[in-house]
Design a protein around this motif. Structure first.
Motif, PDB file in Angstrom:
ATOM      1  N   UNK A  31      26.763 -21.017  78.191  1.00 15.19           N
ATOM      2  CA  UNK A  31      27.159 -19.982  79.137  1.00 15.19           C
ATOM      3  C   UNK A  31      25.988 -19.567  79.990  1.00 15.19           C
ATOM      4  N   UNK A  32      26.283 -18.790  81.024  1.00 15.84           N
ATOM      5  CA  UNK A  32      25.227 -18.383  81.953  1.00 15.84           C
ATOM      6  C   UNK A  32      25.222 -16.877  82.167  1.00 15.84           C
ATOM      7  N   UNK A  33      25.854 -16.135  81.245  1.00 15.08           N
ATOM      8  CA  UNK A  33      25.946 -14.683  81.457  1.00 15.08           C
ATOM      9  C   UNK A  33      25.847 -13.886  80.157  1.00 15.08           C
ATOM     10  N   UNK A  34      25.801 -14.516  79.020  1.00 19.88           N
ATOM     11  CA  UNK A  34      25.911 -13.962  77.645  1.00 19.88           C
ATOM     12  C   UNK A  34      27.337 -13.500  77.319  1.00 19.88           C
ATOM     13  N   UNK A  35      28.286 -13.702  78.245  1.00 18.98           N
ATOM     14  CA  UNK A  35      29.649 -13.213  77.969  1.00 18.98           C
ATOM     15  C   UNK A  35      30.402 -14.057  76.945  1.00 18.98           C
ATOM     16  N   UNK A 302      35.017 -20.650  90.056  1.00 21.02           N
ATOM     17  CA  UNK A 302      35.265 -21.975  89.482  1.00 21.02           C
ATOM     18  C   UNK A 302      33.911 -22.538  89.073  1.00 21.02           C
ATOM     19  N   UNK A 303      33.820 -23.078  87.892  1.00 17.99           N
ATOM     20  CA  UNK A 303      32.548 -23.618  87.376  1.00 17.99           C
ATOM     21  C   UNK A 303      31.422 -22.592  87.479  1.00 17.99           C
ATOM     22  N   UNK A 304      31.662 -21.414  86.942  1.00 19.05           N
ATOM     23  CA  UNK A 304      30.704 -20.306  87.055  1.00 19.05           C
ATOM     24  C   UNK A 304      29.279 -20.718  86.687  1.00 19.05           C
ATOM     25  N   UNK A 305      29.123 -21.240  85.468  1.00 18.61           N
ATOM     26  CA  UNK A 305      27.789 -21.590  84.994  1.00 18.61           C
ATOM     27  C   UNK A 305      27.105 -22.603  85.892  1.00 18.61           C
TER      28      UNK A 305
END
Lengths: 373, 86
Positions: A31-35, A302-305
């Protein structure tokens, strides 16, 4: 509790560091947000409605808020630099193999690098000096001499700095203003700015998406419920999705079209950097296309990370070192990060460039710490 | 371009030893197909002359010296005695 300590933990302790605890991150670093963390998300210390970036978000938050002077993050493609940029701290991803991964859960084994997240470039240099070096317990660690990063930090070196337009596409206007200001500062400091051409970062996203998923599928296969306690039903959705795509890319009939093709493009990404580093010492670029996103907003992209990590993925694919430092504040009250990339094993130039820019860039990192005193 | 249908997702889940409920499985064909659509951009790059043996560090044949450890030389009925690992 881990049954044994990682090489870097031992090294830090040997040099007098006190280990304060573990920090939050996305589950399996996916992930790229810790969510996606099993323990809930971390929050951005500059604005708690926003994410700190991930996956090593907890480390960046703890350092930014002044809870600890330094932390360790691990980066496969952006997981140190992205939270560092969004949380207003320094994040250094060393060259692949520079720092031992022994004792760290494997994610993308041909990408993974542990590195320091700190308040200053000097602290990053100090930690890297302690952490770097060959380790017989990690077959991919490199047996190369470790320079004295700290004592050589303030060398008044004049560098040739590459700027690539390909890294400016779709970047927020205010982030670009900070980047341009930084370029001007670097020029004023006597460095030479050179326009260079690099492969578009979007290809690195594809390479990453396929190879990292494949390596995840393979690495997480060892979580069979026998050696590590919990059964495979404990994987969250993100891990499941990655395992499925990786299994696909590695399976008979699809291997050549996906895994092999991605490996070849990865080869070209590295060649592309190697060519550029015959012309310049370091490359300067924004770390992220936008500033931190709001909690819960990740599903809107879309494709957040991949999109948030688009500018960090090429260096990770090539295995070269890169550092993100704060270079300004957005009008939305969130920090802006800029990154330097350097040739394989040339963390020295990276740190020298970042140190000089840090001394001259306007960024108030202390007032946010006072908020949490 | 390749797409991933429900049957393939079921097959992949089986290969990966993941027990995913039928309801949850429904979301994956679309999500995984989207990813494949994205990575199709790799086709734009000519890789016909590129070797496929990428290794991140360029390290080659890292060898360690064979060291005979006296304590491991003790044999037991023709077998080597090694340290217990479990």
């Amino acid at each position: 509790m881990a049954p044994y300590a990682a090489t870097i933990t031992n090294k830090l302790a040997l040099h007098g560091a006190t280990i304060m605890g573990k920090t939050n991150l996305d589950a399996w670093a996916h992930g790229s947000s810790t969510e996606t963390s099993d323990f809930g998300p971390s929050r951005n210390p500059y604005h708690t409605d926003y994410v700190p970036g991930g996956s090593s978000g907890g480390s960046a938050v703890a350092v930014a808020a002044g809870l600890i002077p330094a932390a360790i993050g691990t980066e496969t493609a952006g997981s140190i630099r992205l939270p560092a940029a969004w949380s207003g701290v320094v994040g250094l991803k060393p060259s692949y193999g520079r720092v031992s991964r022994y004792g760290i859960v494997a994610m993308g084994s041909s990408w993974d690098c542990p590195g320091p997240i700190t308040q200053t470039v000097e602290d990053a240099a100090l930690l890297l000096e302690v952490m770097a070096g060959h380790d017989v317990h990690d077959a991919t660690s490199i047996n190369a001499p470790v320079p004295q990063y700290v004592s050589e930090l303030s060398q008044p070196r004049k560098l040739s700095i590459g700027i690539s337009e390909e890294y400016f596409a779709n970047v927020d206007a205010e982030i670009m203003q900070s980047v341009e200001k930084s370029i001007k500062l670097l020029e004023d400091l006597g460095h030479t700015i050179k326009k260079i051409k690099l492969m578009e970062p979007k290809y690195a996203i594809s390479v990453y998406m396929l190879l990292q998923r494949s390596e995840v599928a393979s690495n997480l296969a060892r979580y069979d419920g026998i050696r590590f306690g919990k059964p495979r039903s404990f994987f969250g959705k993100e891990a499941e999705r990655r395992i499925l795509l990786g299994t696909y890319a590695l399976s008979a009939g699809y291997y050549d079209a996906f895994y092999k093709k991605a490996q070849k493009v990865r080869y070209l990404i590295r060649e592309d950097f190697e060519k550029v580093f015959t012309q310049v010492d370091v490359i300067f670029a924004p770390t992220t296309p936008i500033t931190a996103t709001k909690l819960g907003d990740c599903s809107k992209f879309a494709f957040y990370g991949e999109m948030m990590d688009v500018l960090t993925e090429p260096a990770s694919a090539a295995g070269i070192p890169a550092i993100s430092i704060p270079i300004g504040m957005h009008s939305n009250g969130l920090p802006i990060g800029g990154q330097f990339m350097a040739n394989y094993l040339d963390e020295q130039s990276l740190l020298q460039a970042a140190y000089q820019l840090e001394q001259n860039v306007q960024f108030d990192r202390l007032s946010v710490m006072q908020k949490y005193e | 371009m390749s797409t991933i249908d429900l049957d393939l997702v079921k097959h992949l889940a089986k290969l990966a030893n993941l027990k995913i409920s039928d309801e949850e499985l429904q979301q994956y064909p679309e999500q995984l197909s989207e990813s494949l659509e994205y990575v199709a951009n790799l086709k734009e790059i000519d890789t016909s002359k590129v070797p496929d043996n990428f290794f991140t560090t360029k390290a080659r044949n890292v060898m360690e010296d064979d060291e005979v450890c006296e304590s491991d030389m003790i044999s037991h009925d023709g077998y080597f005695v090694v340290k217990r690992i479990l």
